[in-house]
Enzyme design. Structure first.
Site, PDB file in Angstrom:
ATOM      1  N   HIS A   1      20.912  39.709 -55.656  1.00 46.26           N
ATOM      2  CA  HIS A   1      21.851  39.196 -54.657  1.00 46.26           C
ATOM      3  C   HIS A   1      23.268  39.442 -55.160  1.00 46.26           C
ATOM      4  CE1 HIS A   1      18.941  36.088 -52.664  1.00 46.26           C
ATOM      5  NE2 HIS A   1      18.354  37.265 -52.875  1.00 46.26           N
TER       6      HIS A   1
ATOM      7  N   GLU B   1      25.857  37.549 -55.443  1.00 45.56           N
ATOM      8  CA  GLU B   1      26.376  36.537 -56.374  1.00 45.56           C
ATOM      9  C   GLU B   1      25.836  36.748 -57.789  1.00 45.56           C
ATOM     10  OE1 GLU B   1      25.264  34.093 -52.598  1.00 45.56           O
ATOM     11  OE2 GLU B   1      24.741  36.039 -53.459  1.00 45.56           O
TER      12      GLU B   1
ATOM     13  N   CYS C   1      22.033  31.000 -51.541  1.00 46.03           N
ATOM     14  CA  CYS C   1      20.674  30.464 -51.505  1.00 46.03           C
ATOM     15  C   CYS C   1      20.458  29.583 -52.741  1.00 46.03           C
ATOM     16  CB  CYS C   1      19.664  31.615 -51.495  1.00 46.03           C
ATOM     17  SG  CYS C   1      19.611  32.552 -53.047  1.00 46.03           S
TER      18      CYS C   1
ATOM     19  N   CYS D   1      20.918  31.490 -56.095  1.00 42.82           N
ATOM     20  CA  CYS D   1      22.315  31.775 -56.408  1.00 42.82           C
ATOM     21  C   CYS D   1      23.096  30.504 -56.722  1.00 42.82           C
ATOM     22  CB  CYS D   1      22.950  32.560 -55.268  1.00 42.82           C
ATOM     23  SG  CYS D   1      22.250  34.224 -55.109  1.00 42.82           S
TER      24      CYS D   1
END
Length: 152
Positions: free
Chosen positions: A54, A56, A84, A87
Site C-alpha cells: 500500500h 502508506e 486501512c 496501514c
C-alpha cells in the site's frame, strides 16, 4: 496555500494518479519531515504481487530506510484515502506525528471508519488526524477508476 509552501496532498494525489495509470488502485502517499517530502509512493500491490504494498507502507519503508530510523516521530503523512487497519498499525508503530487524509473509506478504512484503530486501548501511539483534505478530488479519482474497471 502560503507562498513557498508545497501542496503535500497535491503531491499525494499525483502519486495516486500515477498508481491508477499503472493499473493499481489510485492511492498515493507522501511523508514529510521538516517541511520537505522525504518519501512518496503510490499503491504497487499488483506490480509487486504484494498485498502489503500500500502507498502508506511503501512511503514509511522508504523514509525509514533513507533516515535509518524505525520511528518517524517528527514526520507527517499525507495519504489520499483513509488508511486501512494494516496501514494504521504501521503509522502507529512508526510513531508518525500527524496523519492527513483525503477521502474516507467506509468499507476498508480504519481511522474514522470501521475499527477506528487509533481509538483502541491497545494502540500504542496515536497521531494527530486531519481528514477531508481535498476529499472530493481523491474520492472522484477512486470512483472514476472503479467505474472504468466495471465498464472495461
Amino acid at each position: 496555500m502560503l507562498p513557498g509552501r508545497t501542496d503535500f496532498m497535491g503531491e499525494a494525489l499525483a502519486e495516486a494518479d500515477a498508481a491508477g495509470r499503472r493499473g493499481e488502485v489510485p492511492i498515493g502517499a507522501v511523508l514529510v519531515l521538516g517541511g520537505e517530502i522525504v518519501a512518496r509512493a503510490g499503491n504497487r500491490t499488483r506490480e509487486l504481487s504484494d498485498s502489503t504494498a500500500h502507498a502508506e507502507i511503501l512511503a514509511i519503508r522508504e523514509a525509514s530506510g533513507m533516515l535509518s530510523a524505525e520511528r518517524l516521530s517528527d514526520a507527517d503523512l499525507y495519504v489520499t484515502l483513509e488508511p486501512c487497519t494494516m496501514c494504521a498499525g504501521a503509522i502507529s508503530f512508526a510513531r508518525i506525528r500527524r496523519l492527513y487524509f483525503g477521502a474516507t473509506d467506509d468499507k476498508g478504512g480504519a481511522v474514522v471508519s470501521g475499527v477506528r484503530f487509533f481509538a483502541a486501548p491497545t494502540c500504542h501511539h496515536v497521531p494527530e488526524v486531519y481528514s477531508g483534505i481535498r476529499e472530493v478530488e481523491a474520492g472522484n479519482m477512486l470512483r472514476r477508476f472503479f467505474s472504468e474497471r466495471r465498464r472495461g
